[in-house]
Design a protein around this motif. Structure first.
Motif, PDB file in Angstrom:
ATOM      1  N   LYS A   1     -21.154   4.972  20.005  1.00  0.00           N
ATOM      2  CA  LYS A   1     -19.908   5.666  20.319  1.00  0.00           C
ATOM      3  C   LYS A   1     -20.125   7.053  20.926  1.00  0.00           C
ATOM      4  CE  LYS A   1     -17.023   3.390  16.832  1.00  0.00           C
ATOM      5  NZ  LYS A   1     -16.123   3.602  15.653  1.00  0.00           N
ATOM      6  N   HIS A   2     -21.204   7.730  20.542  1.00  0.00           N
ATOM      7  CA  HIS A   2     -21.365   9.120  20.942  1.00  0.00           C
ATOM      8  C   HIS A   2     -22.703   9.362  21.648  1.00  0.00           C
ATOM      9  CE1 HIS A   2     -17.862   9.972  18.487  1.00  0.00           C
ATOM     10  NE2 HIS A   2     -18.454   9.372  17.449  1.00  0.00           N
TER      11      HIS A   2
ATOM     12  N   PRO B   1     -23.644   6.032  25.097  1.00  0.00           N
ATOM     13  CA  PRO B   1     -22.916   4.757  25.195  1.00  0.00           C
ATOM     14  C   PRO B   1     -23.068   4.143  26.582  1.00  0.00           C
ATOM     15  CG  PRO B   1     -21.544   6.457  24.184  1.00  0.00           C
ATOM     16  CD  PRO B   1     -22.757   7.153  24.728  1.00  0.00           C
TER      17      PRO B   1
END
Length: 238
Positions: A35-36, A51
């Motif tokens: 996600k990050h 990502p």
């Protein structure tokens, strides 16, 4: 139009560079299903995992936001790998070889003799380092002059003056109108191939003051692999 499947993108590792204060900062980026963006500096190398399909501008934004910390960590890494005053046998790396440092508080004058550096004890690490580089600059100045003369003859470029001193943000610089060249004393930590690249680079500035296409074309004549050497040089920090 070409499409790349997400499976192929996953764990794809790329090497990239961005410009910072006139130098190139290299980093490795790996795309993963996450996600990050995660940034780490490991053994002086900037490593990023991001990502899938993260654009370059977003990655560079994270790097620039943390640039001070990155440079600080890189500098600590390069310092720990080129000299050590805290061990029982202090040393400094010159041309990729360790040179012994003898620290004696009874010495009144520092010197470079029998391939060893003899220094008085300043009881202050920062001052000890500064004095060490001062000794190295004085001892190797004629070496830098000789190497610059050799390359100047090969490149048919004349210069008037060479100086060697400690610098915070540059490996060297040239004053074309005055035909003066200066080198960072820390270049002594590298091998001859990388030092030769810097000499070629600064001599070329006498002909081409800016980093124009003509400048790099001329550098490439005498140093065909300059891009690789530039990456190695700038990835260490100063």
């Amino acid at each position: 139009m070409m499409f790349v499947s997400l499976n192929l993108m996953s764990n794809l590792k790329l090497k990239k560079t961005l410009s910072y204060q006139g130098n190139n900062l290299s980093y490795t980026i790996t795309f993963k299903e996450q996600k990050h963006i995660i940034l780490r500096v490991i053994q002086g190398e900037v490593r990023i995992s991001a990502p899938l399909n993260t654009p370059d501008w977003e990655v560079e934004k994270i790097i620039y936001k943390n640039i001070s910390k990155i440079v600080s960590v890189q500098n600590q890494h390069i310092l720990s790998s080129v000299y050590d005053f805290n061990s029982s046998n202090p040393w400094v790396k010159i041309f990729d070889k360790e040179i012994e440092i003898i620290i004696d508080e009874n010495l009144t004058r520092s010197k470079f003799e029998n391939n060893k550096i003899y220094m008085k004890n300043y009881f202050d690490n920062e001052e000890q380092v500064k004095k060490m580089y001062s000794i190295l600059a004085k001892h190797y100045k004629n070496w830098f002059i000789s190497r610059t003369i050799d390359w100047g003859l090969k490149m048919n470029i004349q210069f008037r003056n060479v100086n060697v001193k400690l610098m915070k943000a540059k490996w060297g610089y040239c004053l074309p109108k005055e035909l003066k060249i200066a080198y960072n004393t820390k270049l002594l930590h590298f091998n001859d191939e990388i030092i030769s690249y810097v000499i070629i680079h600064e001599l070329t500035h006498i002909l081409y003051p800016n980093h124009s296409r003509e400048f790099w074309n001329f550098v490439e004549i005498y140093c065909p692999n300059y891009k690789e050497l530039q990456i190695l040089l700038n990835s260490t920090g100063i």
